[in-house]
Every structure is written in C-alpha cells, then in structure tokens.
Design an enzyme around this catalytic site. Structure first.
Site, mmCIF file in Angstrom:
data_model
loop_
_atom_site.group_PDB
_atom_site.id
_atom_site.type_symbol
_atom_site.label_atom_id
_atom_site.label_comp_id
_atom_site.label_asym_id
_atom_site.label_seq_id
_atom_site.Cartn_x
_atom_site.Cartn_y
_atom_site.Cartn_z
ATOM 1 N N LYS A 160 -45.931 21.662 52.812
ATOM 2 C CA LYS A 160 -46.590 20.894 51.741
ATOM 3 C C LYS A 160 -48.098 20.995 52.014
ATOM 4 O O LYS A 160 -48.635 20.314 52.871
ATOM 5 C CB LYS A 160 -46.115 19.440 51.796
ATOM 6 C CG LYS A 160 -46.171 18.675 50.502
ATOM 7 C CD LYS A 160 -47.538 18.550 49.870
ATOM 8 C CE LYS A 160 -48.408 17.497 50.486
ATOM 9 N NZ LYS A 160 -49.802 17.506 49.952
ATOM 10 N N GLU A 177 -53.135 19.002 48.344
ATOM 11 C CA GLU A 177 -53.228 19.098 46.886
ATOM 12 C C GLU A 177 -54.654 19.413 46.432
ATOM 13 O O GLU A 177 -54.897 19.724 45.277
ATOM 14 C CB GLU A 177 -52.717 17.807 46.219
ATOM 15 C CG GLU A 177 -53.459 16.525 46.577
ATOM 16 C CD GLU A 177 -52.963 15.851 47.870
ATOM 17 O OE1 GLU A 177 -52.675 16.566 48.849
ATOM 18 O OE2 GLU A 177 -52.900 14.615 47.890
ATOM 19 N N SER A 203 -55.697 13.436 58.556
ATOM 20 C CA SER A 203 -56.535 12.342 59.053
ATOM 21 C C SER A 203 -55.722 11.390 59.945
ATOM 22 O O SER A 203 -54.492 11.330 59.843
ATOM 23 C CB SER A 203 -57.112 11.573 57.858
ATOM 24 O OG SER A 203 -56.052 11.063 57.091
ATOM 25 N N CYS A 212 -62.017 19.828 62.103
ATOM 26 C CA CYS A 212 -61.631 18.745 63.011
ATOM 27 C C CYS A 212 -62.282 18.916 64.369
ATOM 28 O O CYS A 212 -62.332 17.994 65.164
ATOM 29 C CB CYS A 212 -60.122 18.692 63.157
ATOM 30 S SG CYS A 212 -59.490 20.149 63.956
ATOM 31 N N GLU A 248 -64.985 8.864 61.581
ATOM 32 C CA GLU A 248 -65.156 10.300 61.352
ATOM 33 C C GLU A 248 -65.851 10.486 60.005
ATOM 34 O O GLU A 248 -65.415 9.926 59.002
ATOM 35 C CB GLU A 248 -63.771 10.972 61.319
ATOM 36 C CG GLU A 248 -63.827 12.469 61.093
ATOM 37 C CD GLU A 248 -62.440 13.105 60.965
ATOM 38 O OE1 GLU A 248 -61.554 12.517 60.318
ATOM 39 O OE2 GLU A 248 -62.262 14.210 61.510
HETATM 40 P P1 NAD Z 1 -55.282 13.760 54.763
HETATM 41 O O1 NAD Z 1 -54.714 13.006 55.892
HETATM 42 O O2 NAD Z 1 -55.870 13.013 53.638
HETATM 43 O O3 NAD Z 1 -54.169 14.731 54.117
HETATM 44 C C1 NAD Z 1 -53.431 15.636 54.892
HETATM 45 C C2 NAD Z 1 -52.099 15.904 54.223
HETATM 46 O O4 NAD Z 1 -51.341 14.704 54.177
HETATM 47 C C3 NAD Z 1 -52.215 16.390 52.782
HETATM 48 O O5 NAD Z 1 -51.251 17.400 52.573
HETATM 49 C C4 NAD Z 1 -51.903 15.151 51.959
HETATM 50 O O6 NAD Z 1 -51.295 15.428 50.728
HETATM 51 C C5 NAD Z 1 -50.946 14.385 52.846
HETATM 52 N N1 NAD Z 1 -51.076 12.924 52.725
HETATM 53 C C6 NAD Z 1 -52.198 12.225 52.428
HETATM 54 N N2 NAD Z 1 -51.939 10.894 52.476
HETATM 55 C C7 NAD Z 1 -50.640 10.768 52.808
HETATM 56 C C8 NAD Z 1 -49.784 9.639 53.014
HETATM 57 N N3 NAD Z 1 -50.238 8.397 52.881
HETATM 58 N N4 NAD Z 1 -48.497 9.869 53.340
HETATM 59 C C9 NAD Z 1 -48.030 11.140 53.490
HETATM 60 N N5 NAD Z 1 -48.795 12.242 53.301
HETATM 61 C C10 NAD Z 1 -50.081 12.055 52.973
HETATM 62 O O7 NAD Z 1 -56.359 14.788 55.392
HETATM 63 P P2 NAD Z 1 -57.379 15.742 54.636
HETATM 64 O O8 NAD Z 1 -58.450 14.932 54.025
HETATM 65 O O9 NAD Z 1 -56.642 16.729 53.803
HETATM 66 O O10 NAD Z 1 -57.965 16.571 55.880
HETATM 67 C C11 NAD Z 1 -59.042 16.166 56.660
HETATM 68 C C12 NAD Z 1 -58.585 15.447 57.914
HETATM 69 O O11 NAD Z 1 -57.737 16.282 58.682
HETATM 70 C C13 NAD Z 1 -59.744 15.087 58.834
HETATM 71 O O12 NAD Z 1 -59.523 13.802 59.334
HETATM 72 C C14 NAD Z 1 -59.646 16.127 59.940
HETATM 73 O O13 NAD Z 1 -60.205 15.723 61.181
HETATM 74 C C15 NAD Z 1 -58.179 16.288 60.043
HETATM 75 N N6 NAD Z 1 -57.820 17.555 60.669
HETATM 76 C C16 NAD Z 1 -57.328 17.504 61.935
HETATM 77 C C17 NAD Z 1 -57.011 18.672 62.584
HETATM 78 C C18 NAD Z 1 -56.481 18.634 63.985
HETATM 79 O O14 NAD Z 1 -56.030 19.672 64.447
HETATM 80 N N7 NAD Z 1 -56.500 17.520 64.687
HETATM 81 C C19 NAD Z 1 -57.178 19.915 61.945
HETATM 82 C C20 NAD Z 1 -57.672 19.924 60.646
HETATM 83 C C21 NAD Z 1 -57.991 18.728 60.023
#
Ligand code: NAD
Length: 500
Positions: free
Chosen positions: A172, A175, A225, A280, A382
């Site tokens: 998944k 989006e 996140s 990240c 962050e």
């Molecule tokens: P996000 O957490 O908003 O979304 C990530 C994924 O989770 C998406 O596919 C989204 O559709 C889904 N999602 C969002 N809310 C959800 C919920 N409540 N329940 C279930 N699924 C949900 O993250 P983002 O904004 O797409 O990405 C940026 C974040 O990712 C930053 O915090 C960054 O640090 C982190 N990140 C971490 C790493 C790592 O390896 N630690 C790598 C890349 C990005």
C-alpha cells in the site's frame, strides 16, 4: 483525468470507488485521481496473493533468484523513466531520484543472493545418531505500507527480499505519490514471476486498517511517521501478527572544533537540504562547539545561499518542492514557531524567488535557524523540510546528553579529525545508525536499517539480514534413524538429554 487504480494479478484494476486528487507539487496541477480501495478490491488482492503463493512454492531457489536478476535488469533499463515519474508526483530533482532508485536496486541485488543468505543451520550428531537443523520458511502473505518520501526505495527495501524468501506481497503505497511505485510493480510483472505475487492496493488509513485486520495477512512492514508507526505496531499486535514499524526522526550532527569546516559544511548542506529535507535520515540539527560556531555559520550561510530551488526538471536546481501544500504549510509553520520561540532565522526560505514555471508549486527555500534550545517545541518535533537547526554546545559530553535525551533515535553523526573522540561518540550514543564524517549513515543492503527509541517499533530492522529473519519463520527439525541396537533399547520416560 488519469485514474490510478490498483495492480492485482498482473493488471491494473479500476472500480467505482472514492478517489483523492493527485498533484504535481512543482506547479500544483492535478495530474490524477488515486482510487481508495473498497473492501471488495482488498479481498480480491488478498485472494490473488494467497493463490500466487501456491505457484511460487514450486519455484526453486535458483529460479526465484533468476527472477530477481531479471527484475534488477528491468529497473536499470528504466531508471530514467522511473526518476521522471518520481519527479512528477513528488518533485525530486533527477539526480536525487536516480540516487534513490539505485539505493533501492541494492536491495534487489541482495535478494538475488537468496540461495546464499537463506541457507539454514545444521548440526550433525547433536546427540548420539541425532541430527538437527533449522530451516527458514516463508510466512505467507506479507503487507507493506510505505511513506511518500522514497516511493521506490522503501518499497524495494521490502518486497524483493520478502518474495525471494518465498512470500507473496501486498503493498500500500503513499496516496500522495503512488505513480512510481505502480510503475516498478508493473515492471516486476514483466519477469517470469507468478501473477499476483506482488499486488498493489491504493488507499488511505482505512485501507491499511482493513488490511491489517485480515487473518490471511501474516506480517506487516511499515515505514512512515512515528504516531502512525506506533499505531500500526499496536494494531498488528492486537491481530497477532509480526510487525516492524519504522517511524520519524530528528537527526543530529555534532561538529567538533577540529573538524574540517569546508568538508563538513558541504556534507551538512547536502544532508539537510537534499530532497527538500524530506528524508528520514536528513540532518535537521547541527550541534556546534562554541569556539568555532561563528566561523562555521559564516561558511554554512555563504554556501546555503548558493542553492537553487525550483521546478524539479531543471537540472540546475538543488532541490524541488515539498510534496503537498499541506506539508509545505506545516514546515513553514514550524519556522514561524521557531521565530516566535526566540530563535534567529539566519537563512530564510519562506520567501524564495521561484524559478520559471514554479509559481504555484509547494516551494520552500533552505532555512537555517540559529540559537535553538532543546525545550523549544520547534526542536522537539520532526519538521521534515529544508530546515537546519543550530544548537551551540560546550563539548562532546554535552552533545551526547542532548542527543540521548531526544525521543527519536534514527541517525546521528560526528565530524572530527580525532579518532578517539569519534570512538567515544559512537560508543556512548543511543542511536541506531551512526556516521563518522558521514552525514547520511544509511546502511548498505548487506546490513540492516533501523533506528532506536521512537524511530522503530519492533525487534527486527528492515532489509539485509534482519529483513530476511523478519520475512521467514524458523523450523527446527531433529532426526534419528535408529540403528538396530537402538531400536531394541529399553522404554524410558525421563526427559531425554543430549549427553548419551
Ligand atoms: P505517514 O505516516 O503519514 O504515512 C505513511 C503510510 O501510512 C502511508 O501509506 C499512509 O497512507 C499510511 N497511513 C497514514 N496514516 C495512517 C493511519 N492512521 N493508519 C494506517 N495507515 C496510515 O508518513 P508520510 O508523511 O507518508 O512519510 C513521512 C514520514 O515517514 C516521516 O515521519 C519520515 O521520517 C518517515 N520515514 C521514516 C523512514 C524510516 O526508515 N524510519 C523512512 C522514510 C520515511
């Protein structure tokens, strides 16, 4: 308007479900409508994944490996096209996008060696005439949920290894930018792998919740996140499935007074502002020793002011826009907040001059915030944008204390020319990935990636050796082929020891 469906059993599936708009962040134009999967399409994808497993089981390890080799070649051949797609819905500049894809391909290469890395463990004659060995079997259908900022690299951290280990995979993607993820999934379909081995479901948080609830899904790899990672980890536990959930970060660099400032400032600028700070592992805090701070800031400012921000397709631009308007506003609010908390904005990206064609894009220029204190809200969260915060420190001990107290534990680094300090730093720091004169210490595919504290929930890191353990379950077999004299041994009900 282009509709982005789902990718199931080797073809794109469309349905009459809700959609959300997909934007080109370079100019804020709507470029597509992303489908949000209905329960019916989710069920269809899972059924397809279960059925592909039965076929995949019949593929020998060498055959699986050759499919991954084929996939690597396809990714290499299409690298420019993939980078352009990343530019279209995420806005990454081309060289940066190519770097992301190459780091992803590394993981396909690692998975190509599945015959070597999946070898079990064997003990002959562990007890008299008893042999024992462990095999690593696939789990079944595995789910991957990925963030927007690495739409090809992070999926490639997951599915090549999971598939090589014998699983099927449902992904998944975010989006906010699913186009390149869809493209690399379609490329995988051009290999000789069974249709349905890799399925893509587009959707939002409701989609993820539905997928996690389903009994047929055995494990969840999540990257995103911290609040969502924590929730996914808890939910997966509730439904009894294995989960690794990687979260957000606040990565610190410590610059000691003996560091080479020309080298260090180049490294810091690249790691703080590359990808618009949407990594990240981006360096978001520079901790500088008091006696070199003025000199450090002077060099840093001068170089940062040469950066160019604008439409991702222009080669001369250092970085492109932020992913969405909402995200850009959030980052800008953090800069406003830092100012109101008493910080000094020494390079201000809020009012940049944008290049031609960039007028409506979600741009923020590189921003440097000075005089940051650890009790400020703008420090504790962050930011995930092109923003570098500077904290003055007295000495290394002082810096280690600050880093260790931070709730995130993804990456950090030290710049110094003294090996003793570097060693002391890496020995005493509570962070998962440490760089010594390296600003982005992202482990290669032969190691595994993962932070500590609120940057990772779960026991196993992602990709590399830990990834393989995550996607497999151990089966231990103990065997005896009794020789004739043993067959006639006495009946004995005591717990058998291995000393006979
Ligand atoms: P996000 O957490 O908003 O979304 C990530 C994924 O989770 C998406 O596919 C989204 O559709 C889904 N999602 C969002 N809310 C959800 C919920 N409540 N329940 C279930 N699924 C949900 O993250 P983002 O904004 O797409 O990405 C940026 C974040 O990712 C930053 O915090 C960054 O640090 C982190 N990140 C971490 C790493 C790592 O390896 N630690 C790598 C890349 C990005």
């Amino acid at each position: 308007m282009k509709k982005i469906g789902h990718f199931i059993s080797g073809k794109e599936e469309f349905e009459n479900s809700n959609t959300i708009d997909l934007y080109n962040p370079n100019n804020a134009e709507i470029i597509g409508k992303v489908s949000l999967a209905s329960p019916k399409i989710i069920d269809k994808a899972i059924l397809s994944s279960v059925s592909a497993l039965n076929e995949w089981k019949l593929f020998s390890i060498s055959k699986r490996s050759s499919i991954l080799f084929e996939y690597k070649v396809l990714l290499e051949k299409n690298i420019n096209r993939i980078a352009d797609i990343i530019g279209e819905d995420l806005g990454k500049v081309k060289d940066d996008a190519i770097g992301e894809i190459r780091r992803g391909i590394e993981n396909v290469e690692y998975a190509c060696g599945i015959g070597e890395i999946l070898k079990g463990e064997y003990n002959k004659n562990i007890s008299t005439s008893v042999d024992s060995w462990s095999e690593f079997e696939p789990l079944g259908v595995v789910l991957g949920v990925t963030p927007f900022n690495f739409p090809t690299m992070v999926p490639l951290w997951m599915f090549p290894l999971a598939l090589a280990a014998g699983n099927s995979f449902i992904l998944k993607p975010s989006e906010k930018d699913p186009l390149s993820t869809m493209f690399i999934a379609k490329l995988f379909n051009e290999t000789g792998a069974p249709k349905g081995l890799l399925n893509i479901i587009n959707g939002n948080k409701e989609t993820v919740e539905k997928l996690i609830e389903d009994k047929r899904i055995r494990a969840v790899s999540f990257v995103g996140s911290t609040p969502v990672a924590k929730k996914i980890y808890e939910n997966s536990g509730k439904y009894g499935k294995r989960c690794q959930a990687l979260g957000g970060a606040k990565n610190h660099a410590l610059v000691l007074s003996d560091a080479n400032l020309e080298y260090t400032t180049n490294q810091l600028i690249s790691a703080a502002f590359g990808s618009s700070g949407q990594r990240c592992m981006a360096l978001s805090v520079a901790m500088v020793q008091r006696n070199i701070k003025d000199k450090f800031i002077e060099i840093l400012k001068k170089k940062t002011n040469t950066l160019r921000v604008g439409f991702n397709i222009k080669d001369s631009n250092s970085f492109g826009p932020l992913v969405t308007l909402e995200h850009m506003e959030k980052v800008r609010d953090f800069i406003d907040m830092a100012e109101s908390e008493g910080c000094e904005i020494i390079v201000d990206g809020r009012n940049i001059n944008k290049g031609k064609n960039s007028n409506n894009g979600y741009y923020l220029g590189a921003t440097i915030i000075n005089n940051v204190k650890t009790n400020m809200t703008s420090y504790q969260n962050e930011i995930f944008g092109p923003v570098l915060q500077i904290i003055e420190v007295e000495n290394m001990e002082n810096a280690i204390e600050i880093i260790n107290e931070n709730r995130f534990g993804n990456g950090c680094c030290i710049f110094t020319s003294n090996g003793e300090y570097a060693r002391k730093f890496s020995n005493n720091i509570n962070i998962g990935m440490v760089g010594i004169n390296i600003p982005l210490p992202v482990p290669s595919s032969f190691h595994s990636f993962g932070g500590w504290k609120e940057s990772l929930f779960g026991d196993l890191n992602i990709y590399g050796p830990d990834g393989l353990r995550f996607y497999t379950q151990r089966k231990t077999i103990t065997q005896r082929w009794p020789e004739s004299k043993l067959s006639e041994s006495n009946l004995d009900l005591s717990m058998p020891d291995n000393l006979n």
